[in-house]
Design a protein around this motif. Sequence first.
Motif, PDB file in Angstrom:
ATOM      1  N   GLN A 209       0.748  -1.218  -0.039  1.00  0.00           N
ATOM      2  CA  GLN A 209       0.065  -0.003  -0.141  1.00  0.00           C
ATOM      3  C   GLN A 209       0.789   1.409   0.036  1.00  0.00           C
ATOM      4  OE1 GLN A 209      -2.260  -0.549   3.557  1.00  0.00           O
ATOM      5  NE2 GLN A 209      -4.205  -1.480   2.626  1.00  0.00           N
ATOM      6  N   HIS A 210       0.238   2.280  -0.571  1.00  0.00           N
ATOM      7  CA  HIS A 210       1.013   3.786  -0.520  1.00  0.00           C
ATOM      8  C   HIS A 210       0.923   3.721   1.042  1.00  0.00           C
ATOM      9  CE1 HIS A 210       0.980   7.930  -0.757  1.00  0.00           C
ATOM     10  NE2 HIS A 210       1.135   7.953  -1.943  1.00  0.00           N
ATOM     11  N   VAL A 211       2.247   4.758   1.358  1.00  0.00           N
ATOM     12  CA  VAL A 211       2.215   4.966   2.672  1.00  0.00           C
ATOM     13  C   VAL A 211       0.841   5.773   3.195  1.00  0.00           C
ATOM     14  CG1 VAL A 211       4.596   5.137   2.798  1.00  0.00           C
ATOM     15  CG2 VAL A 211       3.565   7.106   2.100  1.00  0.00           C
ATOM     16  N   ASN A 212       0.112   6.522   2.502  1.00  0.00           N
ATOM     17  CA  ASN A 212      -0.928   7.113   2.995  1.00  0.00           C
ATOM     18  C   ASN A 212      -2.117   6.278   3.216  1.00  0.00           C
ATOM     19  OD1 ASN A 212       0.168   9.802   2.957  1.00  0.00           O
ATOM     20  ND2 ASN A 212      -0.594  10.094   0.796  1.00  0.00           N
ATOM     21  N   ASP A 213      -1.813   4.939   2.815  1.00  0.00           N
ATOM     22  CA  ASP A 213      -3.330   4.052   3.045  1.00  0.00           C
ATOM     23  C   ASP A 213      -2.704   3.203   4.271  1.00  0.00           C
ATOM     24  OD1 ASP A 213      -4.625   5.076   0.882  1.00  0.00           O
ATOM     25  OD2 ASP A 213      -3.439   3.801  -0.473  1.00  0.00           O
ATOM     26  N   ARG A 214      -1.447   3.544   4.982  1.00  0.00           N
ATOM     27  CA  ARG A 214      -1.292   2.626   5.884  1.00  0.00           C
ATOM     28  C   ARG A 214      -1.607   3.158   7.312  1.00  0.00           C
ATOM     29  NH1 ARG A 214       4.627   0.132   4.241  1.00  0.00           N
ATOM     30  NH2 ARG A 214       4.174  -0.333   1.963  1.00  0.00           N
ATOM     31  N   TYR A 215      -1.981   2.385   8.009  1.00  0.00           N
ATOM     32  CA  TYR A 215      -2.501   2.811   9.426  1.00  0.00           C
ATOM     33  C   TYR A 215      -1.335   3.718  10.323  1.00  0.00           C
ATOM     34  CZ  TYR A 215      -3.909   2.937  14.444  1.00  0.00           C
ATOM     35  OH  TYR A 215      -4.105   2.940  15.704  1.00  0.00           O
ATOM     36  N   LYS A 216      -0.140   3.216  10.352  1.00  0.00           N
ATOM     37  CA  LYS A 216       0.465   4.156  11.083  1.00  0.00           C
ATOM     38  C   LYS A 216       1.322   5.145  10.379  1.00  0.00           C
ATOM     39  CE  LYS A 216       3.400   1.003  12.883  1.00  0.00           C
ATOM     40  NZ  LYS A 216       4.618   0.489  13.763  1.00  0.00           N
ATOM     41  N   CYS A 217       1.733   4.568   9.004  1.00  0.00           N
ATOM     42  CA  CYS A 217       2.382   5.494   8.300  1.00  0.00           C
ATOM     43  C   CYS A 217       1.767   6.978   7.724  1.00  0.00           C
ATOM     44  CB  CYS A 217       2.812   4.855   6.889  1.00  0.00           C
ATOM     45  SG  CYS A 217       3.850   3.447   7.464  1.00  0.00           S
ATOM     46  N   SER A 218       0.283   6.740   7.573  1.00  0.00           N
ATOM     47  CA  SER A 218      -0.053   7.960   6.921  1.00  0.00           C
ATOM     48  C   SER A 218      -0.128   8.959   8.024  1.00  0.00           C
ATOM     49  CB  SER A 218      -1.890   7.357   6.858  1.00  0.00           C
ATOM     50  OG  SER A 218      -2.389   7.295   8.259  1.00  0.00           O
ATOM     51  N   VAL A 219      -0.155   9.078   9.280  1.00  0.00           N
ATOM     52  CA  VAL A 219      -0.098  10.119  10.220  1.00  0.00           C
ATOM     53  C   VAL A 219       1.620  10.287  10.650  1.00  0.00           C
ATOM     54  CG1 VAL A 219      -2.375   9.843  10.919  1.00  0.00           C
ATOM     55  CG2 VAL A 219      -0.530   8.486  12.006  1.00  0.00           C
ATOM     56  N   CYS A 220       2.408   9.644  10.138  1.00  0.00           N
ATOM     57  CA  CYS A 220       3.773   9.873  10.424  1.00  0.00           C
ATOM     58  C   CYS A 220       4.597  10.698   9.805  1.00  0.00           C
ATOM     59  CB  CYS A 220       4.407   8.398  10.447  1.00  0.00           C
ATOM     60  SG  CYS A 220       6.156   8.513  10.785  1.00  0.00           S
ATOM     61  N   TRP A 221       5.502  11.781  10.244  1.00  0.00           N
ATOM     62  CA  TRP A 221       6.213  12.797   9.519  1.00  0.00           C
ATOM     63  C   TRP A 221       7.214  12.105   8.585  1.00  0.00           C
ATOM     64  CZ3 TRP A 221      11.322  14.216   9.871  1.00  0.00           C
ATOM     65  CH2 TRP A 221      11.885  13.562  10.821  1.00  0.00           C
ATOM     66  N   LEU A 222       7.641  10.910   8.809  1.00  0.00           N
ATOM     67  CA  LEU A 222       8.725  10.444   8.166  1.00  0.00           C
ATOM     68  C   LEU A 222       8.235   9.552   6.740  1.00  0.00           C
ATOM     69  CD1 LEU A 222      10.518   8.780  11.360  1.00  0.00           C
ATOM     70  CD2 LEU A 222      11.391  10.260   9.657  1.00  0.00           C
ATOM     71  N   LYS A 223       6.743   9.591   6.794  1.00  0.00           N
ATOM     72  CA  LYS A 223       6.401   8.676   5.558  1.00  0.00           C
ATOM     73  C   LYS A 223       7.088   8.884   4.244  1.00  0.00           C
ATOM     74  CE  LYS A 223       2.246  11.464   4.599  1.00  0.00           C
ATOM     75  NZ  LYS A 223       0.735  11.691   4.675  1.00  0.00           N
ATOM     76  N   ASN A 224       7.129  10.148   3.854  1.00  0.00           N
ATOM     77  CA  ASN A 224       7.903  10.512   2.718  1.00  0.00           C
ATOM     78  C   ASN A 224       9.496  10.037   2.479  1.00  0.00           C
ATOM     79  OD1 ASN A 224       7.315  11.511   0.174  1.00  0.00           O
ATOM     80  ND2 ASN A 224       8.801  13.174   0.541  1.00  0.00           N
ATOM     81  N   LEU A 225       9.980   9.817   3.642  1.00  0.00           N
ATOM     82  CA  LEU A 225      11.367   9.492   3.712  1.00  0.00           C
ATOM     83  C   LEU A 225      11.640   7.948   3.599  1.00  0.00           C
ATOM     84  CD1 LEU A 225      12.324  12.370   6.078  1.00  0.00           C
ATOM     85  CD2 LEU A 225      12.657  12.075   3.702  1.00  0.00           C
ATOM     86  N   CYS A 226      11.015   7.396   4.434  1.00  0.00           N
ATOM     87  CA  CYS A 226      11.263   5.804   4.758  1.00  0.00           C
ATOM     88  C   CYS A 226      10.244   4.616   3.708  1.00  0.00           C
ATOM     89  CB  CYS A 226      11.166   5.399   6.166  1.00  0.00           C
ATOM     90  SG  CYS A 226       9.427   5.319   6.795  1.00  0.00           S
TER      91      CYS A 226
END
Length: 443
Positions: free
Chosen positions: A380-397
Amino acid sequence: MDKIIVFKPTKIFNIGERKFLYSIEDSRLFEIDDKLEQILALSGHSVEELFNRFAKEKNIEIEETKNLLQMIYDAGLVLDSNSDETESENMQLAALTLMICQECNMKCAYCYGDGGEYNNRGKMSLETALRAIDYLIENSLDTKLAIAFLGGEPLLNFGLIKEIVKYCSIKESETGRTFSYTITTNGTLMTPEIENFLISNHIKTQISIDGTKEDHDQMRYFNKKKPSYTVVVDKTKSMREKNLLTARATLSPKNLDYIKTFDHLVNLGFTAVPIEPAKNLLSETDSEIELTEYIKYLEYFKAHIKQGNLDIVNKMTDFTKAFEKIENAGKRKYGCGAFHRMYAVDIDGKLYPCHRFVGIPEFCVGNIYEKQEKETEQCQHVNDRYKCSVCWLKNLCGGGCAYENYVENGSINIASADFCHHMELLYSAIIEIFIEKYYINVK
């Protein structure tokens, strides 16, 4: 109805007495002042409310408020409710990892590939290899295609590598495509002939080596635990002296010292040294030690940056690649190309999202003889993941390694807490370094 203004998600970094804004969606950085920070805190308000609360309560002139708001618009930090930023989730194939030999001449203690066999021992045939190249050409729209040779130990099937490169050269002339090549090898089978071939065909070569002789030999050995360090060092001497080899080091419970490992391999002449722990072997105590050593390694990187030792810094690829993500700001959806840009092909022509999934039946997505793909869990795209979608690191990791997520959590879309902690440490430090380089220390 008065328009509601919603600002894109951001994170503020305070360096000394200065403030810097990190745009979570695309990793851009801006220096801001208190007034801009105060406006950004009013996200979700109408224009009228914003002006009332900011201009009147803060005693700021209307014109200045308008100018500040315009700056935020110009920086692309206002969410446009009418825009459609969705992108195609379809496979955009551009690379293949060819498991040309699912056998190995070594018996490394931490091998995740079942001794290099991936539950299916053998060597890839010429027919399968050439069909794989055709499959890549037929199913990719890219003009630049990439081939990675992997095993097991790929040099056990060196003859096939030569045939593949020859075939790709013919296809380049016929199709206008271009091919690039990489190989990861244990280095024990290197010969002058192989070296000349790798160099003449511009095949980027990475050697698996774990540091000092003692550290390497306790995990990477031949049958009956016969040590391999001396063989690797002797066989790779010529290419190291030509600055043509990178090292790939794996840390184990018996050696979790990043700095010692890095220094030793740099002194051997490797041009880059990515280092990863064998997480499947680490106990809870080992993981705590590894984290401590990782923090020391990160501080070691920062010290070399401050001292201007760029020849050393550029070899610490775990950190330089992270720095490049800030330097080359842009949107990223995933942690790597698995499930989206590449396939791994096993010796029988079966397709997997990447080499680490080879041999796991539920992740076989098809084969090189058919276009129909099989259903498997989708990355899934990081924006569709439960933890990742609200994490400031999502565009990096990008949500982490899909395989490691699967092993630890049973799902490719759930990153481990340990990974997330490492990323928080890494990118907080990298952003601070970036700010110091491009804002603080600018002459």
